[in-house]
Motif scaffolding. Structure first.
Motif, PDB file in Angstrom:
ATOM      1  N   ASP A  40       0.839  -1.212   0.000  1.00 50.35           N
ATOM      2  CA  ASP A  40       0.000   0.000   0.000  1.00 50.35           C
ATOM      3  C   ASP A  40       0.871   1.258   0.000  1.00 50.35           C
ATOM      4  N   HIS A  41       1.845   1.284   0.893  1.00 45.61           N
ATOM      5  CA  HIS A  41       2.748   2.422   1.008  1.00 45.61           C
ATOM      6  C   HIS A  41       3.538   2.622  -0.287  1.00 45.61           C
ATOM      7  N   ILE A  67      11.991  -2.992  -5.779  1.00 40.75           N
ATOM      8  CA  ILE A  67      10.548  -3.196  -5.861  1.00 40.75           C
ATOM      9  C   ILE A  67      10.045  -2.433  -7.084  1.00 40.75           C
ATOM     10  N   SER A  68       9.159  -3.055  -7.845  1.00 42.25           N
ATOM     11  CA  SER A  68       8.675  -2.433  -9.074  1.00 42.25           C
ATOM     12  C   SER A  68       7.155  -2.494  -9.138  1.00 42.25           C
ATOM     13  N   GLU A  69       6.611  -1.814 -10.143  1.00 40.29           N
ATOM     14  CA  GLU A  69       5.161  -1.879 -10.359  1.00 40.29           C
ATOM     15  C   GLU A  69       4.724  -3.324 -10.581  1.00 40.29           C
ATOM     16  N   GLY A  70       5.523  -4.065 -11.318  1.00 40.21           N
ATOM     17  CA  GLY A  70       5.200  -5.473 -11.559  1.00 40.21           C
ATOM     18  C   GLY A  70       5.123  -6.271 -10.274  1.00 40.21           C
ATOM     19  N   ASP A  71       6.033  -5.982  -9.335  1.00 39.93           N
ATOM     20  CA  ASP A  71       6.000  -6.660  -8.042  1.00 39.93           C
ATOM     21  C   ASP A  71       4.724  -6.305  -7.283  1.00 39.93           C
ATOM     22  N   CYS A  72       4.309  -5.051  -7.394  1.00 40.26           N
ATOM     23  CA  CYS A  72       3.086  -4.609  -6.714  1.00 40.26           C
ATOM     24  C   CYS A  72       1.847  -5.284  -7.300  1.00 40.26           C
ATOM     25  N   LEU A  73       1.895  -5.573  -8.599  1.00 38.75           N
ATOM     26  CA  LEU A  73       0.757  -6.240  -9.239  1.00 38.75           C
ATOM     27  C   LEU A  73       0.452  -7.592  -8.598  1.00 38.75           C
ATOM     28  N   LYS A  74       1.483  -8.258  -8.126  1.00 38.88           N
ATOM     29  CA  LYS A  74       1.282  -9.554  -7.466  1.00 38.88           C
ATOM     30  C   LYS A  74       0.371  -9.406  -6.248  1.00 38.88           C
ATOM     31  N   GLU A  75       0.592  -8.341  -5.484  1.00 35.41           N
ATOM     32  CA  GLU A  75      -0.235  -8.099  -4.295  1.00 35.41           C
ATOM     33  C   GLU A  75      -1.634  -7.637  -4.696  1.00 35.41           C
ATOM     34  N   ILE A  76      -1.729  -6.888  -5.782  1.00 33.61           N
ATOM     35  CA  ILE A  76      -3.038  -6.433  -6.260  1.00 33.61           C
ATOM     36  C   ILE A  76      -3.890  -7.627  -6.682  1.00 33.61           C
ATOM     37  N   PHE A  87      -3.642  -3.464   0.418  1.00 35.86           N
ATOM     38  CA  PHE A  87      -2.543  -4.329   0.002  1.00 35.86           C
ATOM     39  C   PHE A  87      -1.492  -4.352   1.099  1.00 35.86           C
ATOM     40  N   PRO A  88      -1.741  -5.175   2.134  1.00 36.39           N
ATOM     41  CA  PRO A  88      -0.877  -5.166   3.310  1.00 36.39           C
ATOM     42  C   PRO A  88       0.409  -5.983   3.158  1.00 36.39           C
ATOM     43  N   GLY A  89       0.577  -6.675   2.022  1.00 41.99           N
ATOM     44  CA  GLY A  89       1.783  -7.481   1.846  1.00 41.99           C
ATOM     45  C   GLY A  89       3.027  -6.625   2.003  1.00 41.99           C
TER      46      GLY A  89
END
Length: 155
Positions: A40-41, A67-76, A87-89
């Motif tokens: 989230d942050h 950390i990238s946008e692609g990595d964030c997509l996994k949590e999304i 997205f607390p991961g």
């Protein structure tokens, strides 16, 4: 008449005063994250700063991942299954841990070759484990118009 012959000599190569090292062109005012930050942050910070990724550092400023946008997509995607917009991961769960880095003291020409060879758009610049900055393809491109043609071929 006596002629003096000293043989063939190479003209000494003059050291260029041009800034040709990665350290001369890297970005140093970086957004960084910590392994325990939440996705989230990260999403909020990357959106606000209009960036697509950032280094992850420990308490001592040592690079531990990216950390990238692609990595964030996994949590999304994970959030879709849990039916939550939060997205607390943690960054540590999703970051790339094996990061290819670049030293600060190589030429921008060698850096350009690495960008082409590895097809990476940015490299963290690290010395003795400590994050010093980041060099991107754009940084290299912006450096080229500043170079003088008279010393171009000497590197």
């Amino acid at each position: 008449m006596v002629k003096s012959f000293q043989g063939v000599r190479e003209a000494p190569i003059k050291k260029s005063s041009q800034p040709l090292l990665v350290s001369d062109h890297m970005s140093t005012n970086l957004v960084t994250f910590h392994p325990n930050d939440t996705i989230d942050h990260v999403i909020m910070a990357m959106t606000k700063k209009n960036i697509s990724g950032a280094p992850v550092v420990d308490e001592d400023g040592n690079l531990v991942g990216m950390i990238s946008e692609g990595d964030c997509l996994k949590e999304i995607v994970k959030g879709q299954y849990t039916n939550t917009p939060k997205f607390p991961g943690s960054v540590e769960e999703h970051m790339t841990k094996e990061v290819i880095t670049m030293p600060p003291d190589i030429s921008i020409f060698d850096a350009a070759d690495q960008f082409l060879t590895l097809r990476i758009r940015r490299f963290p610049v690290v010395k003795n484990g400590a994050l010093l900055g980041q060099i991107s393809v754009s940084d290299i491109i912006r450096a080229m118009p500043k170079l003088k043609a008279s010393t171009w071929g000497k590197y």
